[in-house]
Design an enzyme around this catalytic site. Structure first.
Site, PDB file in Angstrom:
ATOM      1  N   GLU A 157     -66.309   1.766  -7.071  1.00 36.85           N
ATOM      2  CA  GLU A 157     -66.393   1.621  -5.150  1.00 36.85           C
ATOM      3  C   GLU A 157     -66.781   2.270  -5.223  1.00 36.85           C
ATOM      4  O   GLU A 157     -66.972   3.079  -3.791  1.00 36.85           O
ATOM      5  CB  GLU A 157     -64.821   2.597  -5.359  1.00 36.85           C
ATOM      6  CG  GLU A 157     -64.010   1.024  -4.620  1.00 36.85           C
ATOM      7  CD  GLU A 157     -62.467   1.176  -4.263  1.00 36.85           C
ATOM      8  OE1 GLU A 157     -62.353   2.855  -3.543  1.00 36.85           O
ATOM      9  OE2 GLU A 157     -61.558   0.743  -4.216  1.00 36.85           O
TER      10      GLU A 157
ATOM     11  N   LYS B 209     -58.919  -4.523   4.688  1.00 28.68           N
ATOM     12  CA  LYS B 209     -58.025  -3.979   5.011  1.00 28.68           C
ATOM     13  C   LYS B 209     -58.234  -4.464   6.461  1.00 28.68           C
ATOM     14  O   LYS B 209     -56.935  -4.913   7.527  1.00 28.68           O
ATOM     15  CB  LYS B 209     -58.028  -2.318   4.711  1.00 28.68           C
ATOM     16  CG  LYS B 209     -57.921  -2.059   3.168  1.00 28.68           C
ATOM     17  CD  LYS B 209     -57.229  -0.266   3.443  1.00 28.68           C
ATOM     18  CE  LYS B 209     -57.311   0.001   1.645  1.00 28.68           C
ATOM     19  NZ  LYS B 209     -57.155   1.548   1.699  1.00 28.68           N
TER      20      LYS B 209
ATOM     21  N   HIS C  44     -63.732 -11.272 -30.476  1.00 31.58           N
ATOM     22  CA  HIS C  44     -63.909 -12.504 -30.331  1.00 31.58           C
ATOM     23  C   HIS C  44     -63.925 -13.463 -29.029  1.00 31.58           C
ATOM     24  O   HIS C  44     -63.503 -13.871 -29.115  1.00 31.58           O
ATOM     25  CB  HIS C  44     -62.807 -12.965 -31.404  1.00 31.58           C
ATOM     26  CG  HIS C  44     -62.774 -12.210 -32.735  1.00 31.58           C
ATOM     27  ND1 HIS C  44     -63.033 -12.570 -33.846  1.00 31.58           N
ATOM     28  CD2 HIS C  44     -62.696 -10.897 -32.631  1.00 31.58           C
ATOM     29  CE1 HIS C  44     -62.915 -11.730 -34.466  1.00 31.58           C
ATOM     30  NE2 HIS C  44     -62.766 -10.806 -34.026  1.00 31.58           N
TER      31      HIS C  44
END
Ligand code: PA5
Length: 471
Positions: free
Chosen positions: A297, A440, A326
């Protein structure tokens, strides 16, 4: 009080051309040049701080806040059976990282007397299944709710909070519910501030002038941590030690500035568009997650400081050693050479677990006899560093002697300093998050919030079905 010394070290030999070749590694001249540029940003940050800006730098000094939080936690907070933390992004990731690093990994399963505080439940995503399951699991009559939002209006947080508040009121009544809610928000502004004042909630401040993702060392991170028994004074001590180390004007001796210089050079001169954070300790995985938000951000910006379009940034990735050996290491070792990889090692783990015996009948397992699991895990880290280097993949290793409040505080401050120096090197403003705000606002518009009608029309105007929906 004398500031403790930093206990964290960085080995960056494997990012150098001498280890991974000129095409992927950095030369001394390049690193020296980046360090000179970083020094200018170190000076700028400290000058701005002295002039009253860069307020996040001051957080390790707030010992009165530690006392206030400790007093609340020990007088009533820790007596609660359950704690619901409602918050998202910078309003919950720091607390999660701190508690994951420093509390018992299964503390929610321990009896209250052992865990020394409430069980922790985090409501970040407004996922109805998780919210419903949380409300089914906690004992609301013995639950403390800590709602955390800097802006005081984030849709996910306010939605989850309103659901929890209603459930609490249904269970214990309005008057008692008010006593079981603690709001952490801006001291003056925002909708939660308004509600907290109206309802008389106990409250703690989100420090003004500090971005949400840099508030872990404020009440945002420290209140939930203290309620879960974390030594928050020790956390600030560690942060202060790293702050001291961050004063060093020689960027190659300044942990945050060094990391920023390496990451910036790797991204801009060697096409390492991704930064993998891979701790070799389950408890440090939350710090990698917290860092992911911080680096993404802060540096992922369209505009430079001169308002030119630059589309800057480096994609942070979290991985966990040895599990991701793995899962991911095959890709990191043989796939596109587009990553800088940071491994974190721990000197002494908090538990020592020895393999006492191996079957006599199977000689091939003999190498594990009397081996210790922490030793195995750390050797896996060394082996991974070697394998990556062998494949010309630049990697660095951060080492801490132990996982404790001090070293965790050091990580937080180092990564914050790294990010702000990184902003300078990438030539973007590391503060603010216009891309997050856009989403938002679109959510408010789609949910019908007053004042967002024009955006709603823009979003839903066509009315037609998407040509790209398969149904
Ligand atoms: O760094 C930031 O400021 C953001 O990522 C916020 O932490 C996040 O969007 C949550 O915002 P708020 O604390 O206002 O609810």
């Amino acid at each position: 009080m004398a500031t403790a010394k930093s206990r964290l070290s960085i080995d960056y030999a494997n990012v150098m051309a001498s280890a991974v070749g000129q095409e992927n590694g950095l030369t001394d001249a390049e690193l020296n040049d980046a360090a000179t540029q970083a020094t200018a940003h170190i000076d700028r940050i400290w000058n701005e701080y002295d002039a009253g800006d860069q307020r996040w730098v001051a957080l390790p000094d707030n010992r009165q806040l530690v006392a206030d939080i400790e007093s609340f936690a020990s007088s009533e907070g820790r007596a609660y059976e359950d704690l619901i933390l409602v918050g998202i992004g910078g309003s919950s990731l720091g607390a999660i990282a701190t508690i994951q690093a420093l509390a018992h990994p299964f503390r929610n399963l321990q009896p209250h007397s052992n865990r020394g505080g409430p069980r922790l439940f985090v409501l970040d995503n407004p996922d109805p299944e998780k919210v419903a399951a949380t409300l089914e699991t906690v004992d609301l009559s013995k639950t403390l709710v800590n709602v955390v939002t800097k802006s005081g209006q984030t849709a996910e947080t306010m939605a989850n909070f309103l659901v929890v508040k209603d459930a609490l009121e249904q269970t214990v009544g309005q008057d008692q519910a008010r006593k079981q809610i603690v709001a952490t928000t801006d001291p003056k502004d925002g909708l939660l501030r308004q509600l907290a004042d109206q309802e008389g909630y106990r409250d703690f401040p989100v420090p003004p002038g500090v971005d949400g993702r840099m508030t872990v060392l404020s009440a945002v991170g420290m209140l939930p941590a203290a309620l879960c028994g974390v030594d928050i004074g020790g956390l600030l001590d560690g942060a202060a030690a790293m702050r001291e180390a961050s004063r060093n004007r020689d960027a190659r001796q300044n942990p945050g500035a060094l990391f920023a210089s390496i990451a910036w050079l790797a991204a801009t001169k060697r096409d390492k568009s991704m930064l993998v954070m891979m701790p070799y300790a389950d408890s440090l995985f939350g710090i990698a997650d917290w860092f992911r938000q911080l680096w993404a951000e802060s540096l992922g910006k369209r505009l430079s400081t001169a308002d030119d379009e630059v589309f800057a940034g480096q994609t942070p990735i979290k991985a966990l050693g040895a599990i991701d050996q793995h899962s991911q290491i095959q890709l990191y070792t043989e796939g596109p050479n587009d990553k800088l990889i940071c491994l974190t090692g721990v000197g002494t783990y908090r538990s020592g677990v020895e393999i006492a015996a191996t079957p006599d009948s199977i000689d091939e397992l003999g190498y594990l006899r009397n081996a210790e699991l922490g030793q195995l895990l750390d050797r896996e880290r060394m082996a991974t560093a070697w394998a990556l280097t062998n494949a010309n993949r630049p990697n660095l290793s951060i080492s801490i002697p132990a996982i404790d409040a001090g070293t965790v505080g050091e990580f937080f401050f180092m990564h914050e300093f790294q990010t702000v120096v990184g902003g300078g090197l990438f030539d973007v403003n590391p503060f603010g998050q216009p891309g997050v705000e856009a989403g938002k606002n679109a959510t408010y518009a789609l949910m019908g919030r007053e004042g967002y009608e024009t955006l709603r029309d823009e979003l839903t105007g066509s009315g037609g079905e998407s040509r790209y929906t398969l149904s």
